[in-house]
Enzyme design. Structure first.
Site, PDB file in Angstrom:
ATOM      1  N   GLU A  49      80.469  18.007 155.121  1.00  0.00           N
ATOM      2  CA  GLU A  49      81.130  16.598 153.777  1.00  0.00           C
ATOM      3  C   GLU A  49      79.310  16.778 154.352  1.00  0.00           C
ATOM      4  O   GLU A  49      78.833  16.136 155.476  1.00  0.00           O
ATOM      5  CB  GLU A  49      81.427  14.919 154.505  1.00  0.00           C
ATOM      6  CG  GLU A  49      82.953  14.669 154.013  1.00  0.00           C
ATOM      7  CD  GLU A  49      83.126  13.422 154.301  1.00  0.00           C
ATOM      8  OE1 GLU A  49      82.016  12.117 154.607  1.00  0.00           O
ATOM      9  OE2 GLU A  49      84.166  13.336 154.309  1.00  0.00           O
ATOM     10  N   ASP A  60      76.375   2.258 154.959  1.00  0.00           N
ATOM     11  CA  ASP A  60      75.942   2.854 155.596  1.00  0.00           C
ATOM     12  C   ASP A  60      75.478   2.202 156.842  1.00  0.00           C
ATOM     13  O   ASP A  60      74.933   1.355 156.770  1.00  0.00           O
ATOM     14  CB  ASP A  60      75.608   4.500 155.166  1.00  0.00           C
ATOM     15  CG  ASP A  60      76.101   5.020 154.964  1.00  0.00           C
ATOM     16  OD1 ASP A  60      76.401   6.030 155.808  1.00  0.00           O
ATOM     17  OD2 ASP A  60      75.441   5.277 153.704  1.00  0.00           O
ATOM     18  N   TYR A 175      90.292  10.222 150.440  1.00  0.00           N
ATOM     19  CA  TYR A 175      89.516   9.153 151.990  1.00  0.00           C
ATOM     20  C   TYR A 175      89.698   7.972 152.071  1.00  0.00           C
ATOM     21  O   TYR A 175      89.943   7.245 151.205  1.00  0.00           O
ATOM     22  CB  TYR A 175      88.205   9.882 152.045  1.00  0.00           C
ATOM     23  CG  TYR A 175      87.386   9.467 152.811  1.00  0.00           C
ATOM     24  CD1 TYR A 175      87.223   8.502 154.000  1.00  0.00           C
ATOM     25  CD2 TYR A 175      85.959  10.408 153.039  1.00  0.00           C
ATOM     26  CE1 TYR A 175      85.931   8.127 154.620  1.00  0.00           C
ATOM     27  CE2 TYR A 175      85.670  10.319 154.783  1.00  0.00           C
ATOM     28  CZ  TYR A 175      85.317   8.977 155.402  1.00  0.00           C
ATOM     29  OH  TYR A 175      84.588   8.903 155.992  1.00  0.00           O
TER      30      TYR A 175
END
Ligand SMILES: Cc1ncc(COP(=O)(O)O)c(C=O)c1O
Lengths: 273, 422
Positions: A49, A60, A175
């Site tokens: 990734e 994040d 995911y």
């Protein structure tokens, strides 16, 4: 069948989960990223990734935020990232998934991006802030046309409807975000993880990779028991941050990946059905 | 003629603008928020409770004030000020904060978070949280904490935790990033009280609905005080766009009313020097919504500048872009210098210190009023009061002492007023 599908199939034949490391493109610059990609592959990555830096990464934690700041300070552009992939993808011999926010793609134009990504050999695209409902408008059709996989996320908050939606829109893999929160290392796995992942896998045709918060071989081993893929990001990004331009970094990165991926190597007595 | 469908559509779009661009973790909670909000919106009990709070706690209705001396000074249209600055906590933001905190109680969450730029939305949320028994965390850029210190102290005294954000330009955009990260992490217990008509659906319409009382009241008041419910021109400043949408919504269907939204022109038109999304922005996706965004060619979000922290943000609410495209609302900008001049002008002529955000709207009035006859009416939203900005204005004046009049397109009205011996 896409290159990502093939990886998961061959891992399944070996009776193990795929190891999927994440690094930020351009951290600290794209020249270094080229070397880092080789180190990840040499250490035993099955898929990589590759993060596209964005100025406002709301999903994040601090480690990946700082990596994006470094990459942007080095002038990292999406076009240069695509060129890097074009130069290295075949040599590496493993699929590359771009992990990005939507605006850099939107600014380039979704169709133009899809063409360029495909031409560069990008295997899949995962947009953290693009749920499938929005992806269906432009990104999914454009990527389908170019034969690039679109990976969507599921989270502990996802309802049954959402699982179905994500299942219908994802190709390559799905995911699973292991916890409600942002990226970053955590000491312990969430208590419900095993139950949730087992339940989800039954409802998905695609392979299920698990990430967010995983950083140790023990965690990789535990998640590898129940998932088809294990993603480790911040722990590697932190290593890159700490070592900066240390010439030893590529070797250290390779060792760390080998160490993290080791628990996933097949041991016949632990083979999954 | 068929009635136009209400906007946004069920997917949260105003034409091509809006939507829900958020991480998966927030998708189900947004759907839940939508369900609760739609129910509350139809519920008489909710409306009754909110109206009681707005009236008895926050001080609604706010007056509509005929600014006679300002009108005379400018020598044209009659100017009416909608006095949102007189609300409890000093700005329109409390309308939305009370609405969303009440909704938080309905959702049985015990914690709210908010971002703030000027500090007014933070103070409003801290206030509503204290009044309704919720815990409150406010994210604020460290640069904004410096320039809006009074509001930081107020929030802390109200029991809120104020978390400095030291990233990017250390202003509103970065505070929203951090609030979103908190929300993604704590969404089970926490509601995010977003402070403007921004973000993913349902926020743009929910925040609009909580503020439309501004225009609804003004319309009735104007009818009573000026004999017409339709001003010739309605003017408001546009940060994210909440006070302006709050004023405009009541007049959108009345085509007699022209409307102007005023963005922050900052130091000038170069990228990074202003926050005028219609003066250099492009379609993009930021903080959950597809809208006009100041950004570079690579889709990286630009830094912005405005002397006013509440307007210093690179994106604009999606409904505004829709209204802009439709030609229903026009958008202009006022520079830092023009806003400061307007601040002084209003202080000297009317005895009102406006928030620097609202001073941008006054600056537009300064440009427009002289060109209109005395029969014309300008309605302007005075979205907040200027106590928080006293230090910033004094600092600006010190820095610019001596370069009289050559830093804006209008001459310095403060200087002009002073010369007339006020
Ligand atoms: C007094 C005042 N007016 C206007 C604004 C700008 O926000 P909006 O465009 O959402 O009204 C702010 C924001 O902080 C404010 O405090």
């Amino acid at each position: 069948m896409s290159a990502i599908d093939e990886v998961f199939q061959s891992c399944a034949r070996e009776g193990r989960a795929a190891f999927i490391p994440f690094i930020m493109a351009g951290d600290p610059d794209l020249g270094a990223t080229a070397t880092h990609l080789e180190a990840l592959a040499a250490g035993g990555a099955d898929i990589i990734e590759l993060g596209v830096p964005f100025s406002d990464p709301i999903a994040d934690g601090p480690v990946n935020q700082r990596a994006a700041v470094r990459a942007l300070a080095a002038g990292t552009k999406l076009s240069a990232i695509l060129q890097l992939v074009a130069r290295h993808r075949d040599k590496l011999g493993i699929p590359i998934v771009l992990f990005t926010y939507f605006n850099p793609i939107h600014a380039r134009g979704v169709e133009r991006f899809a063409e360029q990504a495909a031409a560069s050999g990008v295997d899949g695209v995962l947009c953290v802030d693009l749920p499938p409902e929005e992806g269906e408008r432009e990104l999914i059709p454009a990527m389908r046309e170019q034969g690039v996989d679109t990976i969507f996320l599921l989270a502990p908050t996802s309802t049954r409807d959402r699982v179905n939606k994500v299942a219908a829109c994802s190709s390559g893999f799905v995911y699973y975000v292991s916890r409600t929160g942002v990226t970053g290392e955590r000491a312990a796995l969430p208590p419900d993880l095993v139950r949730d992942v087992k339940k989800l896998r039954k409802r998905l045709d695609q392979p299920l990779a698990v990430g967010f918060g995983l950083s140790t071989p023990e965690q990789v081993e535990a998640v590898g028991e129940i998932a088809d893929g294990v993603v480790v990001g911040s722990a590697l990004v932190r290593l890159i941050e700490e070592k900066g331009s240390d010439p030893e970094l590529p070797a250290l990165l390779e060792d760390r990946v080998r160490e993290l991926a080791a628990p996933l190597r097949p041991r016949p007595e632990r083979r999954r059905a | 003629m068929a009635r136009p469908k209400p906007l946004p559509d069920p997917e949260g779009y105003f034409g091509p603008y809006g939507g829900r661009f958020v991480p998966e973790t927030l998708m189900a909670p947004l759907a839940e928020l939508t369900r609760f909000y739609d129910k509350a919106h139809r519920s008489r009990a909710f409306k009754r409770e909110l109206t009681a709070l707005l009236n008895d706690f926050a001080g609604r209705p706010t007056p509509l004030y005929f600014a006679e001396r300002l009108s005379e000074e400018l020598g044209g249209a009659r100017i009416f000020l909608k006095r949102e600055d007189l609300l409890h906590t000093g700005a329109h933001k409390i309308n939305n904060a009370l609405g969303q905190c009440l909704l938080t109680k309905l959702m049985e969450k015990e914690r709210v978070i908010a971002e703030t730029g000027a500090g007014q939305h933070g103070v409003a949320t801290a206030t509503a949280a204290a009044a309704l028994g919720l815990t409150c965390t406010v994210y604020m850029g460290s640069e904004d904490m410096r320039r809006q210190r009074l509001n930081v102290d107020r929030m802390r005294l109200l029991g809120a935790e104020v978390v400095p954000v030291d990233a990017g330009s250390c202003t509103l955009k970065d505070a929203i990033n951090e609030a979103m990260r908190d929300w993604v992490t704590n969404v089970h217990t926490t509601h995010y009280v977003l402070g403007s008509v921004l973000g993913p659906d349902p926020f743009p319409r929910m925040v609009r609905d909580f503020h439309r009382v501004i225009g609804d009241e003004a319309r009735l008041q104007l009818k009573r005080q000026a004999g017409t419910e339709a001003p010739d021109l309605a003017v408001a400043c546009v940060g994210g766009g909440s006070n302006s949408i709050g004023l405009f919504t009541a007049f959108l269907a009345d085509l007699r009313v022209r409307m102007i939204g005023v963005e922050a022109g900052g130091r000038g038109p170069a990228r990074g020097e202003h926050a005028a999304r219609f003066g250099g922005g492009a379609l993009g996706v930021l903080h959950g919504t597809r809208t006009f965004v100041l950004q570079d060619e690579e889709g990286q979000i630009a830094t912005t500048h405005s002397v006013s922290a509440g307007l210093d943000y690179p994106a604009i609410g999606p409904e505004h872009v829709w209204l802009h495209d439709a030609g229903r609302v026009q958008y202009g900008s006022a520079t830092d210098a023009e806003a400061i001049a307007a601040f002084h002008l209003l202080a000297r002529t009317e005895g009102i210190l406006p928030a620097l955000e609202s001073a941008h709207a006054i600056a537009e009035v300064v440009k427009r009023a002289p060109r209109l006859s005395r029969r014309r009416i300008i309605l302007v939203n005075l979205s907040g009061r200027g106590d928080k900005d006293v230090e910033s204005v004094l600092a600006w004046d010190r820095e610019h002492a001596g370069d009289d009049g050559n830093h804006g397109t209008v001459e310095s009205f403060a200087a002009a007023a002073a010369r007339r011996g006020r």
